[in-house]
Design an enzyme around this catalytic site. Structure first.
Site, mmCIF file in Angstrom:
data_model
loop_
_atom_site.group_PDB
_atom_site.id
_atom_site.type_symbol
_atom_site.label_atom_id
_atom_site.label_comp_id
_atom_site.label_asym_id
_atom_site.label_seq_id
_atom_site.Cartn_x
_atom_site.Cartn_y
_atom_site.Cartn_z
ATOM 1 N N VAL A 86 0.854 -1.196 0.000
ATOM 2 C CA VAL A 86 0.000 0.000 0.000
ATOM 3 C C VAL A 86 0.888 1.244 0.000
ATOM 4 C CG1 VAL A 86 -1.806 1.275 1.206
ATOM 5 C CG2 VAL A 86 -1.846 -1.234 1.199
ATOM 6 N N LYS A 87 0.722 2.039 -1.052
ATOM 7 C CA LYS A 87 1.565 3.231 -1.211
ATOM 8 C C LYS A 87 0.802 4.453 -0.692
ATOM 9 C CE LYS A 87 4.653 4.996 -4.814
ATOM 10 N NZ LYS A 87 4.841 5.031 -6.275
ATOM 11 N N LEU A 88 1.442 5.169 0.227
ATOM 12 C CA LEU A 88 0.776 6.272 0.933
ATOM 13 C C LEU A 88 1.602 7.541 0.801
ATOM 14 C CD1 LEU A 88 0.359 4.008 4.042
ATOM 15 C CD2 LEU A 88 -1.610 4.929 2.789
#
Ligand code: G3P
Length: 217
Positions: A86-88
Site C-alpha cells: 500500500v503506497k501512501l
C-alpha cells in the site's frame, strides 16, 4: 540492491521480468493515466494483471488524502493480492495510515519523500519502504543522491528496518550511484535497467570472438 520497474506498462513489466532481474513494480496515478488506465475498477483490475505478470512486490497508491479514505482504499488494494504494497503519500494522514497498516502486517511504501526528516517519520511509522524522489530533486538543482546517502546514515544509526526505495530514478548512473550508496531498492524506467547492459567494448569484443570462431569452421 532490488530492482523495481516504475511503470504501469504491462509489456515493459514483462520485458524486465523476462530478463530475470526484476524484484517488483512501482506505480502511481500519473503512470496509470499515462497508460490510459482510468476509473477505480479498471485501476484495480490493472493492479491484478501486474501482480500476475511479476513475482515481487507491487506498490499500489491510494488516492484518498484523509485517514479514513486511505484505510478503506488501502485495505481494498491489499485484498487484491498478497504482493500488493500500500503506497501512501508523505502527509500526516499517510503516516497515521502507515502505522495502521504496519501494525496489521500489511506492507507499505511512503511516497513523495524529499527530506531526511520525512524519512525518519516513515521509519517510525513502520513503513516497509520509503521512497525518496531523487530525480525530482536533481530537477531543481538539489543533490538527490545526497538525500539517499543521508537517509542511509540515519537508518543505519538506529537500525531502522524500513528499506530505502530510491525513486524517480531516470538513468543508468542513478542506478549505479544508488547501489554505491547502499540503497536497498531502486525503481526506474525499463531503460534504466536495460541501459546497464550496454558497453561498446562488450559489442566489439563479442564481434571479434565470433569472427575468430568462424575462421576455424
Ligand atoms: O517512483 C517515483 C516516480 O514515479 C516519479 O518519477 O520521473 O516522474 O520523477 P518521475
Amino acid at each position: 540492491m532490488k530492482f523495481f520497474i516504475d511503470t504501469a506498462n504491462l509489456e515493459q513489466i514483462k520485458e524486465a521480468q523476462d530478463l530475470g532481474v526484476l524484484d517488483g513494480v512501482t506505480t502511481n496515478p500519473s503512470l496509470m493515466a499515462k497508460e490510459g488506465i482510468t476509473g477505480a475498477e479498471n485501476i484495480l483490475q490493472h493492479y491484478k494483471a501486474i501482480c500476475e505478470a511479476v513475482e515481487g512486490d507491487v506498490s499500489a497508491e491510494v488516492i484518498a488524502t484523509d485517514y479514513e479514505g486511505m484505510i478503506q482504499q488501502g485495505e481494498e488494494l491489499a485484498a487484491l493480492n498478497p504482493q500488493i504494497v500500500v503506497k501512501l503519500p508523505m502527509i500526516a494522514a499517510g503516516i497515521k495510515a502507515c502505522k495502521y497498516f504496519s501494525d496489521k502486517g500489511i506492507k507499505t511504501n511512503v511516497t513523495l519523500v524529499f527530506s531526511v526528516g520525512q524519512a525518519i517519520l516513515a521509519a517510525k511509522a513502520g513503513a516497509t519502504y520509503v521512497s525518496p524522489f531523487l530525480g525530482r530533486l536533481d530537477d531543481i538543482s538539489t543533490d538527490g543522491l545526497n538525500l539517499i546517502k543521508e537517509i542511509r546514515l540515519v537508518y543505519d544509526n538506529y537500525d531502522f528496518k524500513t528499506q530505502i526505495l530510491s525513486a524517480s530514478v531516470r538513468n543508468t548512473m542513478h542506478v549505479v550511484n544508488c547501489a554505491k550508496i547502499g540503497s536497498d531498492v531502486m525503481t526506474g524506467p525499463l531503460s534504466s535497467i536495460t541501459g546497464l547492459l550496454k558497453h561498446p567494448l562488450t559489442d566489439s569484443g563479442l564481434a571479434q570472438f565470433l569472427k575468430d570462431y568462424a575462421k576455424g569452421n
